[in-house]
Design a protein around this motif. Structure first.
Motif, mmCIF file in Angstrom:
data_model
loop_
_atom_site.group_PDB
_atom_site.id
_atom_site.type_symbol
_atom_site.label_atom_id
_atom_site.label_comp_id
_atom_site.label_asym_id
_atom_site.label_seq_id
_atom_site.Cartn_x
_atom_site.Cartn_y
_atom_site.Cartn_z
ATOM 1 N N LEU A 138 123.180 -11.319 32.042
ATOM 2 C CA LEU A 138 122.129 -11.223 32.987
ATOM 3 C C LEU A 138 121.099 -10.132 32.538
ATOM 4 O O LEU A 138 119.790 -10.303 32.852
ATOM 5 C CB LEU A 138 122.571 -11.072 34.343
ATOM 6 C CG LEU A 138 123.261 -12.093 35.135
ATOM 7 C CD1 LEU A 138 123.616 -11.518 36.528
ATOM 8 C CD2 LEU A 138 122.279 -13.106 35.429
ATOM 9 N N TRP A 143 117.363 -11.535 33.275
ATOM 10 C CA TRP A 143 117.654 -12.578 34.587
ATOM 11 C C TRP A 143 117.999 -11.588 35.821
ATOM 12 O O TRP A 143 117.832 -11.839 36.872
ATOM 13 C CB TRP A 143 118.812 -13.478 34.309
ATOM 14 C CG TRP A 143 118.777 -14.551 33.489
ATOM 15 C CD1 TRP A 143 117.639 -14.879 32.546
ATOM 16 C CD2 TRP A 143 119.542 -15.766 33.551
ATOM 17 N NE1 TRP A 143 118.018 -16.047 31.982
ATOM 18 C CE2 TRP A 143 118.793 -16.818 32.557
ATOM 19 C CE3 TRP A 143 120.453 -16.431 34.324
ATOM 20 C CZ2 TRP A 143 119.421 -17.946 32.217
ATOM 21 C CZ3 TRP A 143 121.211 -17.484 33.983
ATOM 22 C CH2 TRP A 143 120.373 -18.616 33.142
ATOM 23 N N SER A 149 119.630 -14.012 40.464
ATOM 24 C CA SER A 149 120.572 -12.833 40.000
ATOM 25 C C SER A 149 121.385 -12.672 41.374
ATOM 26 O O SER A 149 122.633 -12.058 41.469
ATOM 27 C CB SER A 149 120.014 -11.579 39.397
ATOM 28 O OG SER A 149 119.072 -11.046 40.272
ATOM 29 N N GLY A 333 124.943 -19.544 35.074
ATOM 30 C CA GLY A 333 125.529 -18.063 34.959
ATOM 31 C C GLY A 333 126.762 -17.999 35.338
ATOM 32 O O GLY A 333 127.195 -16.834 35.066
#
Length: 404
Positions: A138, A143, A149, A333
Motif C-alpha cells: 500500500l 494507495w 486503504s 489488495g
C-alpha cells in the motif's frame, strides 16, 4: 563456538543475498526468505553434501523472537479507542471476509479426508491475509492515501483480532489434544484466562506502560520494552497460549503509552532482522519433497481462494460505501498471504499427526510463496484487473471519473 558463528554467518549471508534478489525483482522478501531457508537447510543443501544451516535450538529461539516482535509491532498499530471508533464498518467488512474465506480452507481439508483440527489449521492459513505485505505494498504503490486503504486496513485489523482468538483455540486443540475433551477444555480456559488478564492490562495499564518507558537513555528504553514483551510471551507459550497473540496484546498496551513512535523507530531494525530469521527458519524445517504430497490442496487453494479474497474484499469495500472500481482494488489488495499463515504452519508442525507435522507446513510454504507473489503483482497491475473485470461496463466510466 567457531562452528556456530560460521553457521550464523552463512544464515545471514543467505538472507542478505535473498533480500537483494527480492529488491531487484520488486517482490516481497517474505517468500524468498522461506525459499532461502529451504535451499540452505538440511533438506536440500545437506542432502547434496553442501554446507547447510542446521535447524537447531538457537535458530529456533531466534525465530520465536522474530514472531514475538512481528506481532508486537502489529499491536502497536491498534488501540481499543481506534477499534471503537471504526468498529461498525470494520465489523461488517471483517465478518464478510471471515465468512467467505475461512470455510474454504476447512472445506478443502475435509474433502481431502483430513481431521477437523487439521482442516481448521488449513482454514486459518487460507483465511488470513498478510498485514506486513499488504501494508508495505500500500505504501510502495501510494494507495495508502486513497479511500480503498481504509477498508483494507480495517479488514486487516479484524483479521488480526480474529486470528488472536483462532490461535488461542487452535493452540489448545493442537498442543492439548491428547488428553481428551477435558484436557482441551482446561487448555482453552487457561488460554482465555491469560488473554483476559492481558486485555485488562491493555484497558487499564496505560499509565503503567507510560511510566515504565519514561527514560531518555535509548538502551534502557529498548531493554525495558523487551523486558515486558519477551517474558510475557514466554509465559504464554509455557501455558500453551500462542506467544504471538500475547505479544500482540502487549503491543496494544504500549500503543497508547505515548511512546509508540519511539518504540517503532528504535526496534524496527531488530524486528526486521529476527523476522527474516523466522521466515528462514520456516524454510529450514520444510522438506521440498513433501510439496508433492501437498500439491493437490495447494493448487485447489490457490485457484479457489484467490477469487474468493477478491470477492470478499469487493463486498467489504461496498460495506464502506466505496464505488465498484475502488471496491475491486480492495479485493485485489487482500490477496497476499504471509506471516500469519506461516505462524499457523509452525504451530501445526508441533502437532502429532503426519498431516500436521509434514503436509500442512509444506502446503503453507508453497501457498505463501505463490499468494504473496501473485498478490503483489495483482496490486501492481490493478489497472489491468479493472479493465478485465469492468470490460466496457458502466464501471469503466466510474473508474475514469475517479481517476480524474
Amino acid at each position: 563456538m567457531a562452528a556456530a558463528l560460521l553457521e550464523f554467518g552463512y544464515l545471514f549471508a543467505v538472507l542478505a543475498v535473498v533480500g537483494a534478489v527480492a529488491l531487484r525483482l520488486g517482490l516481497s522478501v517474505i517468500p524468498l526468505y522461506v525459499v532461502g531457508g529451504v535451499v540452505a537447510g538440511p533438506h536440500v543443501a545437506g542432502r547434496f553434501g553442501l554446507p547447510y544451516v542446521p535447524n537447531g535450538e538457537v535458530v529456533t529461539i531466534l525465530a520465536e523472537f522474530g514472531i514475538v516482535l512481528l506481532l508486537f509491532f502489529l499491536g502497536l498499530e491498534f488501540s481499543l479507542d481506534r477499534l471503537r471508533a471504526s468498529g461498525a464498518k470494520i465489523g461488517r467488512a471483517g465478518v464478510i471476509d471471515l465468512a467467505v474465506n475461512l470455510p474454504i480452507g476447512i472445506a478443502i481439508g475435509l474433502v481431502l479426508g483430513w481431521s477437523p483440527v487439521e482442516a481448521l489449521l488449513l482454514g486459518g492459513i487460507v483465511y488470513i491475509s498478510s498485514s506486513a505485505i499488504v501494508t508495505k505494498t500500500l505504501i510502495d504503490l501510494g494507495w495508502i492515501a486513497d479511500p480503498e486503504s481504509e477498508p483494507i486496513l480495517g479488514t486487516l485489523v479484524f483479521e488480526d483480532l480474529a486470528i488472536a482468538v483462532y490461535l488461542a483455540v487452535v493452540t489448545s486443540l493442537v498442543l492439548g489434544g491428547d488428553g481428551g475433551v477435558a484436557a482441551i477444555g482446561r487448555s482453552l480456559a487457561i488460554a482465555f484466562g491469560f488473554l483476559g488478564l492481558l486485555f485488562v492490562a491493555v484497558q487499564y495499564g496505560t499509565a503503567l506502560f507510560a511510566r515504565l518507558l519514561d527514560v531518555e537513555n535509548q538502551e534502557a528504553f529498548v531493554l525495558r520494552a523487551l523486558a515486558v514483551v519477551v517474558p510475557i510471551s514466554g509465559a504464554a507459550l509455557a501455558l500453551g497460549v500462542s506467544e504471538a497473540v500475547a505479544a500482540f496484546f502487549v503491543g496494544m498496551g504500549f500503543s497508547t503509552s505515548g511512546h509508540r513512535e519511539r518504540l517503532e523507530h528504535l526496534l524496527v531494525s531488530v524486528r526486521d532482522v529476527f523476522a527474516a530469521v523466522f521466515f528462514f527458519w520456516i524454510g529450514l524445517g520444510t522438506d521440498p519433497t513433501l510439496l508433492a504430497a501437498a500439491a493437490v490442496p495447494l493448487v485447489v487453494a490457490v485457484v479457489v481462494s484467490t477469487p474468493s479474497k477478491v470477492v470478499s474484499g469487493y463486498l467489504g469495500g461496498r460495506a464502506y460505501d466505496l464505488s465498484a472500481h475502488r471496491s475491486l482494488r480492495v479485493g485485489v489488495g487482500m490477496v497476499p498471504r504471509g506471516e500469519f499463515s506461516l505462524v499457523i504452519a509452525a504451530l501445526a508442525a508441533a502437532g502429532t499427526t503426519p498431516v500436521m507435522r509434514e503436509i500442512i507446513p509444506a502446503f503453507a510454504v508453497g501457498y505463501v510463496f505463490v499468494m504473496s507473489a501473485l498478490g503483489t503483482v495483482l496490486m501492481q497491475r490493478s489497472d489491468l484487473v479493472e479493465r478485465l473485470v469492468f470490460r466496457g461496463g458502466a464501471a469503466d466510466g466510474e473508474a475514469s471519473t475517479e481517476s480524474a
